[in-house]
Scaffold this motif. Structure first.
Motif, PDB file in Angstrom:
ATOM      1  N   GLU A  34       0.784  -1.295  -0.036  1.00 54.82           N
ATOM      2  CA  GLU A  34      -0.037  -0.062   0.101  1.00 54.82           C
ATOM      3  C   GLU A  34       0.882   1.274   0.006  1.00 54.82           C
ATOM      4  OE1 GLU A  34      -3.426   2.156   2.778  1.00 54.82           O
ATOM      5  OE2 GLU A  34      -3.126  -0.044   3.019  1.00 54.82           O
ATOM      6  N   VAL A  35       1.870   1.341   0.806  1.00 56.35           N
ATOM      7  CA  VAL A  35       2.866   2.207   0.716  1.00 56.35           C
ATOM      8  C   VAL A  35       3.510   2.484  -0.568  1.00 56.35           C
ATOM      9  CG1 VAL A  35       4.859   3.173   1.850  1.00 56.35           C
ATOM     10  CG2 VAL A  35       3.315   2.345   3.296  1.00 56.35           C
ATOM     11  N   ARG A  36       4.042   1.558  -1.238  1.00 60.00           N
ATOM     12  CA  ARG A  36       4.482   1.761  -2.464  1.00 60.00           C
ATOM     13  C   ARG A  36       3.570   2.265  -3.515  1.00 60.00           C
ATOM     14  NH1 ARG A  36       7.838  -3.758  -3.395  1.00 60.00           N
ATOM     15  NH2 ARG A  36       9.492  -3.414  -1.943  1.00 60.00           N
ATOM     16  N   THR A  37       2.333   1.934  -3.409  1.00 64.75           N
ATOM     17  CA  THR A  37       1.306   2.327  -4.419  1.00 64.75           C
ATOM     18  C   THR A  37       1.077   3.845  -4.164  1.00 64.75           C
ATOM     19  OG1 THR A  37      -0.043   0.076  -4.274  1.00 64.75           O
ATOM     20  CG2 THR A  37      -1.081   2.212  -5.057  1.00 64.75           C
ATOM     21  N   ASP A  38       1.047   4.206  -2.797  1.00 68.24           N
ATOM     22  CA  ASP A  38       0.825   5.698  -2.439  1.00 68.24           C
ATOM     23  C   ASP A  38       2.029   6.347  -2.871  1.00 68.24           C
ATOM     24  OD1 ASP A  38      -1.488   4.930  -1.298  1.00 68.24           O
ATOM     25  OD2 ASP A  38      -0.851   4.937   0.739  1.00 68.24           O
ATOM     26  N   LEU A  39       3.105   5.808  -2.491  1.00 68.28           N
ATOM     27  CA  LEU A  39       4.428   6.683  -3.006  1.00 68.28           C
ATOM     28  C   LEU A  39       4.497   6.959  -4.775  1.00 68.28           C
ATOM     29  CD1 LEU A  39       7.127   7.638  -2.177  1.00 68.28           C
ATOM     30  CD2 LEU A  39       8.230   5.566  -2.545  1.00 68.28           C
ATOM     31  N   ALA A  40       4.064   5.837  -5.230  1.00 69.53           N
ATOM     32  CA  ALA A  40       3.934   5.770  -6.715  1.00 69.53           C
ATOM     33  C   ALA A  40       3.112   6.902  -7.184  1.00 69.53           C
ATOM     34  CB  ALA A  40       3.584   4.544  -7.518  1.00 69.53           C
ATOM     35  N   GLU A  41       2.029   7.036  -6.709  1.00 69.68           N
ATOM     36  CA  GLU A  41       0.846   8.220  -6.564  1.00 69.68           C
ATOM     37  C   GLU A  41       1.320   9.450  -6.527  1.00 69.68           C
ATOM     38  OE1 GLU A  41      -2.576   6.899  -4.820  1.00 69.68           O
ATOM     39  OE2 GLU A  41      -2.790   5.154  -6.236  1.00 69.68           O
ATOM     40  N   ALA A  42       2.315   9.589  -5.512  1.00 70.89           N
ATOM     41  CA  ALA A  42       2.854  10.965  -5.087  1.00 70.89           C
ATOM     42  C   ALA A  42       3.850  11.411  -6.003  1.00 70.89           C
ATOM     43  CB  ALA A  42       3.363  10.777  -3.657  1.00 70.89           C
TER      44      ALA A  42
END
Length: 82
Positions: A34-42
């Protein structure tokens, strides 16, 4: 002589501690995903902002040159013969 290492699992022991650890590791793995997904979106908008900032900086630099040229044409500054 060194003692033999103690067994991590003995027959007849409950599987509960092992299952609990596996459950925790799965939860950690899900959180990391989930953190990786959020980071990619940011990262995407940040890249766009960086490109926009660079473009704006170039325009400001050109504008400074245009202002200097206008001052020279209006004889507001002395022109050196360099």
């Amino acid at each position: 002589m060194a003692a033999a290492p103690a067994a991590a699992y003995l027959p007849g022991m409950s599987d509960a501690p092992r299952d609990l650890i596996l459950e925790m590791l799965r939860a950690i793995r899900a959180d990391i995903a989930e953190v990786r997904t959020d980071l990619a979106e940011a990262k995407e908008p940040l890249g766009l902002l960086a490109a926009s900032d660079a473009s704006l900086s170039r325009r400001v630099d050109r504008l400074g040159g245009d202002v200097e040229l206008t001052r020279r044409r209006l004889n507001l500054v002395e022109v050196s013969d360099a």
